[in-house]
Scaffold this motif. Structure first.
Motif, PDB file in Angstrom:
ATOM      1  N   LYS A 218      43.854 -75.436   3.521  1.00 28.27           N
ATOM      2  CA  LYS A 218      43.020 -75.501   3.775  1.00 28.27           C
ATOM      3  C   LYS A 218      41.407 -75.895   2.810  1.00 28.27           C
ATOM      4  CE  LYS A 218      39.179 -73.955   6.841  1.00 28.27           C
ATOM      5  NZ  LYS A 218      37.822 -73.106   7.559  1.00 28.27           N
ATOM      6  N   ILE A 219      41.535 -76.811   2.349  1.00 31.27           N
ATOM      7  CA  ILE A 219      40.658 -76.884   1.060  1.00 31.27           C
ATOM      8  C   ILE A 219      39.688 -77.170   0.890  1.00 31.27           C
ATOM      9  CG2 ILE A 219      42.955 -77.123   0.125  1.00 31.27           C
ATOM     10  CD1 ILE A 219      41.856 -79.696  -1.235  1.00 31.27           C
ATOM     11  N   ALA A 220      38.339 -76.642  -0.541  1.00 30.64           N
ATOM     12  CA  ALA A 220      37.381 -77.055  -0.585  1.00 30.64           C
ATOM     13  C   ALA A 220      37.026 -77.544  -2.073  1.00 30.64           C
ATOM     14  CB  ALA A 220      36.186 -76.235   0.066  1.00 30.64           C
ATOM     15  N   PHE A 221      36.230 -78.425  -2.687  1.00 26.24           N
ATOM     16  CA  PHE A 221      35.423 -78.478  -3.200  1.00 26.24           C
ATOM     17  C   PHE A 221      33.971 -78.039  -3.880  1.00 26.24           C
ATOM     18  CE2 PHE A 221      38.141 -82.825  -3.472  1.00 26.24           C
ATOM     19  CZ  PHE A 221      39.732 -82.744  -3.784  1.00 26.24           C
ATOM     20  N   ILE A 222      34.039 -77.143  -5.707  1.00 26.62           N
ATOM     21  CA  ILE A 222      33.253 -77.205  -5.905  1.00 26.62           C
ATOM     22  C   ILE A 222      32.686 -77.692  -7.353  1.00 26.62           C
ATOM     23  CG2 ILE A 222      31.722 -75.418  -6.528  1.00 26.62           C
ATOM     24  CD1 ILE A 222      32.937 -73.326  -5.095  1.00 26.62           C
ATOM     25  N   PRO A 245      35.220 -80.047   2.695  1.00 27.57           N
ATOM     26  CA  PRO A 245      34.071 -80.159   2.608  1.00 27.57           C
ATOM     27  C   PRO A 245      33.735 -79.951   0.889  1.00 27.57           C
ATOM     28  CG  PRO A 245      34.292 -78.481   3.129  1.00 27.57           C
ATOM     29  CD  PRO A 245      35.881 -79.030   3.309  1.00 27.57           C
ATOM     30  N   VAL A 246      32.879 -80.656  -0.273  1.00 26.78           N
ATOM     31  CA  VAL A 246      32.320 -80.618  -1.356  1.00 26.78           C
ATOM     32  C   VAL A 246      31.086 -79.918  -1.958  1.00 26.78           C
ATOM     33  CG1 VAL A 246      32.115 -82.878  -1.391  1.00 26.78           C
ATOM     34  CG2 VAL A 246      32.190 -81.567  -3.166  1.00 26.78           C
ATOM     35  N   GLU A 247      30.681 -79.020  -2.696  1.00 27.95           N
ATOM     36  CA  GLU A 247      29.075 -78.534  -2.977  1.00 27.95           C
ATOM     37  C   GLU A 247      29.005 -79.032  -3.956  1.00 27.95           C
ATOM     38  OE1 GLU A 247      26.876 -76.917  -1.673  1.00 27.95           O
ATOM     39  OE2 GLU A 247      28.250 -77.374   0.515  1.00 27.95           O
ATOM     40  N   VAL A 248      28.356 -79.065  -5.060  1.00 33.55           N
ATOM     41  CA  VAL A 248      27.602 -79.446  -6.171  1.00 33.55           C
ATOM     42  C   VAL A 248      26.711 -78.503  -6.540  1.00 33.55           C
ATOM     43  CG1 VAL A 248      26.605 -81.126  -7.455  1.00 33.55           C
ATOM     44  CG2 VAL A 248      28.007 -81.834  -5.437  1.00 33.55           C
ATOM     45  N   ASP A 254      23.850 -71.276  -7.494  1.00 33.51           N
ATOM     46  CA  ASP A 254      24.216 -71.969  -6.405  1.00 33.51           C
ATOM     47  C   ASP A 254      25.772 -71.929  -6.574  1.00 33.51           C
ATOM     48  OD1 ASP A 254      21.823 -73.561  -5.768  1.00 33.51           O
ATOM     49  OD2 ASP A 254      22.573 -75.014  -7.977  1.00 33.51           O
ATOM     50  N   PHE A 255      26.844 -71.446  -7.360  1.00 31.63           N
ATOM     51  CA  PHE A 255      28.152 -70.976  -7.665  1.00 31.63           C
ATOM     52  C   PHE A 255      28.715 -69.702  -6.615  1.00 31.63           C
ATOM     53  CE2 PHE A 255      31.384 -69.320  -9.875  1.00 31.63           C
ATOM     54  CZ  PHE A 255      32.461 -70.557  -9.303  1.00 31.63           C
ATOM     55  N   GLN A 256      27.594 -68.727  -6.340  1.00 32.99           N
ATOM     56  CA  GLN A 256      28.281 -68.276  -5.984  1.00 32.99           C
ATOM     57  C   GLN A 256      27.785 -68.097  -4.339  1.00 32.99           C
ATOM     58  OE1 GLN A 256      28.884 -64.685  -7.044  1.00 32.99           O
ATOM     59  NE2 GLN A 256      29.625 -64.936  -4.873  1.00 32.99           N
ATOM     60  N   LYS A 257      26.561 -68.565  -4.237  1.00 32.48           N
ATOM     61  CA  LYS A 257      26.763 -69.426  -2.447  1.00 32.48           C
ATOM     62  C   LYS A 257      27.809 -70.196  -2.228  1.00 32.48           C
ATOM     63  CE  LYS A 257      21.167 -69.617  -2.615  1.00 32.48           C
ATOM     64  NZ  LYS A 257      20.103 -70.539  -2.009  1.00 32.48           N
ATOM     65  N   ALA A 258      28.108 -71.337  -3.232  1.00 31.53           N
ATOM     66  CA  ALA A 258      28.905 -71.877  -2.844  1.00 31.53           C
ATOM     67  C   ALA A 258      30.705 -71.139  -1.941  1.00 31.53           C
ATOM     68  CB  ALA A 258      29.537 -72.834  -3.464  1.00 31.53           C
ATOM     69  N   ILE A 259      30.628 -70.016  -3.418  1.00 32.74           N
ATOM     70  CA  ILE A 259      32.188 -69.544  -2.805  1.00 32.74           C
ATOM     71  C   ILE A 259      31.920 -68.244  -1.840  1.00 32.74           C
ATOM     72  CG2 ILE A 259      32.888 -67.201  -4.358  1.00 32.74           C
ATOM     73  CD1 ILE A 259      34.018 -69.641  -5.496  1.00 32.74           C
ATOM     74  N   PHE A 269      39.242 -76.218  -4.925  1.00 36.05           N
ATOM     75  CA  PHE A 269      39.243 -76.693  -6.705  1.00 36.05           C
ATOM     76  C   PHE A 269      37.737 -76.665  -7.332  1.00 36.05           C
ATOM     77  CE2 PHE A 269      43.391 -78.386  -4.086  1.00 36.05           C
ATOM     78  CZ  PHE A 269      43.784 -78.183  -5.488  1.00 36.05           C
ATOM     79  N   ILE A 270      37.498 -75.964  -8.030  1.00 36.88           N
ATOM     80  CA  ILE A 270      36.508 -76.260  -8.970  1.00 36.88           C
ATOM     81  C   ILE A 270      36.867 -77.323  -9.880  1.00 36.88           C
ATOM     82  CG2 ILE A 270      34.881 -75.288 -10.273  1.00 36.88           C
ATOM     83  CD1 ILE A 270      35.972 -72.368  -8.752  1.00 36.88           C
ATOM     84  N   ASP A 271      35.475 -78.419 -10.064  1.00 36.36           N
ATOM     85  CA  ASP A 271      35.834 -79.545 -10.921  1.00 36.36           C
ATOM     86  C   ASP A 271      34.198 -79.309 -12.135  1.00 36.36           C
ATOM     87  OD1 ASP A 271      36.123 -81.778 -12.083  1.00 36.36           O
ATOM     88  OD2 ASP A 271      35.630 -83.276 -11.116  1.00 36.36           O
ATOM     89  N   THR A 272      34.816 -79.466 -13.227  1.00 35.88           N
ATOM     90  CA  THR A 272      33.654 -78.993 -14.173  1.00 35.88           C
ATOM     91  C   THR A 272      32.556 -80.413 -14.923  1.00 35.88           C
ATOM     92  OG1 THR A 272      35.092 -78.633 -15.601  1.00 35.88           O
ATOM     93  CG2 THR A 272      34.111 -76.396 -14.619  1.00 35.88           C
ATOM     94  N   ALA A 273      32.069 -80.559 -15.859  1.00 37.31           N
ATOM     95  CA  ALA A 273      31.712 -81.299 -16.436  1.00 37.31           C
ATOM     96  C   ALA A 273      32.213 -81.867 -17.862  1.00 37.31           C
ATOM     97  CB  ALA A 273      30.519 -81.402 -16.768  1.00 37.31           C
ATOM     98  N   GLY A 274      32.795 -83.378 -18.147  1.00 36.22           N
ATOM     99  CA  GLY A 274      33.308 -84.024 -18.618  1.00 36.22           C
ATOM    100  C   GLY A 274      32.754 -83.721 -19.945  1.00 36.22           C
ATOM    101  N   ARG A 275      32.065 -81.985 -21.189  1.00 33.39           N
ATOM    102  CA  ARG A 275      31.317 -82.781 -22.757  1.00 33.39           C
ATOM    103  C   ARG A 275      31.460 -82.032 -23.580  1.00 33.39           C
ATOM    104  NH1 ARG A 275      26.412 -80.705 -20.695  1.00 33.39           N
ATOM    105  NH2 ARG A 275      25.473 -81.237 -22.909  1.00 33.39           N
TER     106      ARG A 275
END
Length: 385
Positions: A218-222, A245-248, A254-259, A269-275
Motif C-alpha cells: 500500500k503506497i503513496a506519493f509525495i 494517493p499523491v500529495e504536493v 505541508d510535508f509534515q501534514k502529508a507524512i 515514495f518521495i519525488d523531489t525537484a530536478g534542480r
C-alpha cells in the motif's frame, strides 16, 4: 517493389508472417521495438515492427513495350537516385571515420598516460577495453598491477580466459563490501533525489509499479517538484493508474501534514525537484523542506544519475549530496550511451552500491535490479540490457 509492414510479439513470428506472404526472397528493410496501448508509458505492450519487401520478377512482355524515351527517363531518375545515395553514403562514412578517429585518439592518449607498454601484450589487451569504457586511469593502473603480479607468480602459461577471470575477480573484491539491490521494503520512506533531466519521476513510477503489482504494498506519493507543472501532472497520472494517493508539498508544514496523512501506508515514495544540484544551496533547501529526523531509521535515499552525463558533473552532484545521506545510486539512460565507466567510477570513488539501472522509458519493464555481477558484466561488456 512490394513493401509491407508487420507487427508481432517476437521477431520469429514476424519472420514467419513475412515468409508466408512474401516468400523466401523477401528482404528486411528495417525493424524496431514499438509499444502499444498503455498511458504515459505505463503498462505498454512491447512488439516488434518489421518492414519487409519483395522485388517481383520483371515481366518480359511488358518490358518489350516500354518505349526508349520511357527507359531513358527511368535511367535518369535511377542515376540521380544513385548519386544522392552515394553522397549520403560518403557523408555517413566520413562521419563514422571521424568518430572512430576520435575514439582511437582518446584510447591512444589514455594508453600513453597509464604506460600500458610497461605490461605484457596479453595484459594490455585486457586493459584497453576498460579505457574505452572510460574507467578512470587510477583503477586501470590498479588492475594492471594486479594482473601483472598474478601473471608473474603463475608457473603455467596464462590464457586469455584466465586473465579475464582475474580481472573480474578484481572488480568483485572491490565491490564486496558495498550494498547492492532493490529498495529496502522494511523502510517506509523512499527518497529519489538528483539533478534535472535524469528521469526521476519515470523511475519513481517504475519502482512504485513493482511495489504495488509484485509486492502488494500500500503506497503513496509525495512530490516537492513544484517547479514543473508537467512533472506534477505526470506523477498524478501514474498515481491514478496505480490507484494510489499523491500529495504536493510546498513548504515544511505541508510535508509534515502529508507524512501524518500517510502514516498507515506501507511505503511512501518521495519525488523531489530536478534542480542544479551542483549548487549546494539547492541541496540545503531540499534538506530543509524534506527532513525526516525522527524517521531516519525507516527512510532510504537514492541518488538518480544519468549515464549520459559527464563524469565530472556526476562527481560534483554526488559530492553535493554527501551530507544528505545517500544509500545507493540509481543509474538511468543506459540505452543512450555506449560507455558505462562512469557508473563504476562513481561506485568505487564514493563506496556506494547501486540499486537499479534503467534502459528505457517503458514502465515498469525498463528497469533492472543491480547486483555485483550485473554491474561488473556491464563494465566488462559481457552482456547488454
Amino acid at each position: 517493389m512490394k513493401i509491407k509492414k508487420y507487427v508481432a510479439s517476437t521477431m520469429s513470428e514476424a519472420m514467419k508472417a513475412i515468409r508466408n506472404e512474401l516468400g523466401e526472397q523477401a528482404v528486411i528493410l528495417n525493424s524496431k521495438i514499438i509499444y502499444n496501448g498503455g498511458f504515459l508509458g505505463l503498462f505498454k505492450k512491447k512488439n516488434i515492427e518489421v518492414i519487409a519487401a519483395i522485388d517481383p520478377k520483371p515481366d518480359q512482355k511488358l518490358e518489350t513495350k516500354v518505349s526508349k524515351a520511357s527507359r531513358s527517363s527511368d535511367e535518369d531518375i535511377l542515376q540521380k537516385s544513385v548519386q544522392q545515395q552515394t553522397f549520403y553514403d560518403y557523408d555517413h562514412l566520413a562521419k563514422e571515420v571521424k568518430q572512430l578517429k576520435n575514439q582511437l585518439n582518446s584510447i591512444s592518449s589514455s594508453y600513453k598516460s597509464v604506460n600500458l607498454k610497461d605490461y605484457p601484450q596479453n595484459i594490455q589487451e585486457e586493459l584497453i577495453p576498460l579505457l574505452h569504457q572510460e574507467l578512470e586511469e587510477k583503477w586501470v593502473i590498479e588492475i594492471a598491477k594486479s594482473l601483472n603480479e598474478k601473471w608473474r607468480k603463475s608457473d603455467a602459461n596464462v590464457s586469455k580466459l584466465q586473465l579475464k577471470e582475474w580481472k573480474r575477480e578484481w572488480f568483485y573484491q572491490k565491490l564486496d563490501n558495498l550494498s547492492f539491490g532493490s529498495i529496502d521494503y522494511d523502510k517506509r520512506y523512499i527518497h529519489l533525489v538528483g539533478p534535472t533531466g535524469v528521469g526521476k519521476t519515470t523511475t519513481l513510477a517504475k519502482l512504485a509499479a513493482e511495489a504495488v503489482l509484485v509486492h502488494k504494498k500500500k503506497i503513496a506519493f509525495i512530490t516537492s517538484d513544484t517547479y514543473r507543472i508537467a512533472a506534477i501532472e505526470q506523477l498524478k497520472t501514474y498515481a491514478n493508474l496505480l490507484s494510489v494517493p499523491v500529495e504536493v508539498v510546498y513548504k515544511r508544514e505541508d510535508f509534515q501534514k502529508a507524512i501524518d496523512q500517510f502514516r498507515a501506508f506501507d511505503l511512501i515514495f518521495i519525488d523531489t525537484a530536478g534542480r542544479n544540484y551542483r549548487d549546494f544551496q539547492f541541496v540545503k533547501d531540499l534538506k530543509d523542506l524534506i527532513y525526516l529526523d525522527h524517521q531516519e531509521l525507516v527512510s532510504e535515499t537514492l541518488l538518480v544519475l544519468s549515464l549520459t552525463s559527464k563524469q565530472k558533473d556526476m562527481e560534483e552532484v554526488t559530492n553535493q549530496f554527501r551530507s544528505y545521506g545517500i544509500e545507493k545510486f540509481i543509474f538511468t539512460k543506459m540505452d543512450e550511451t555506449s560507455t558505462v565507466g562512469g557508473m563504476m567510477n562513481l561506485i568505487l570513488n564514493h563506496q556506494k552500491g547501486a540499486a537499479y539501472i534503467t534502459n528505457g522509458q517503458g514502465v515498469p519493464e525498463d528497469i533492472h535490479e543491480a547486483n555485483k555481477r550485473f554491474v561488473v558484466d556491464q563494465i566488462l561488456e559481457d552482456i547488454s540490457i
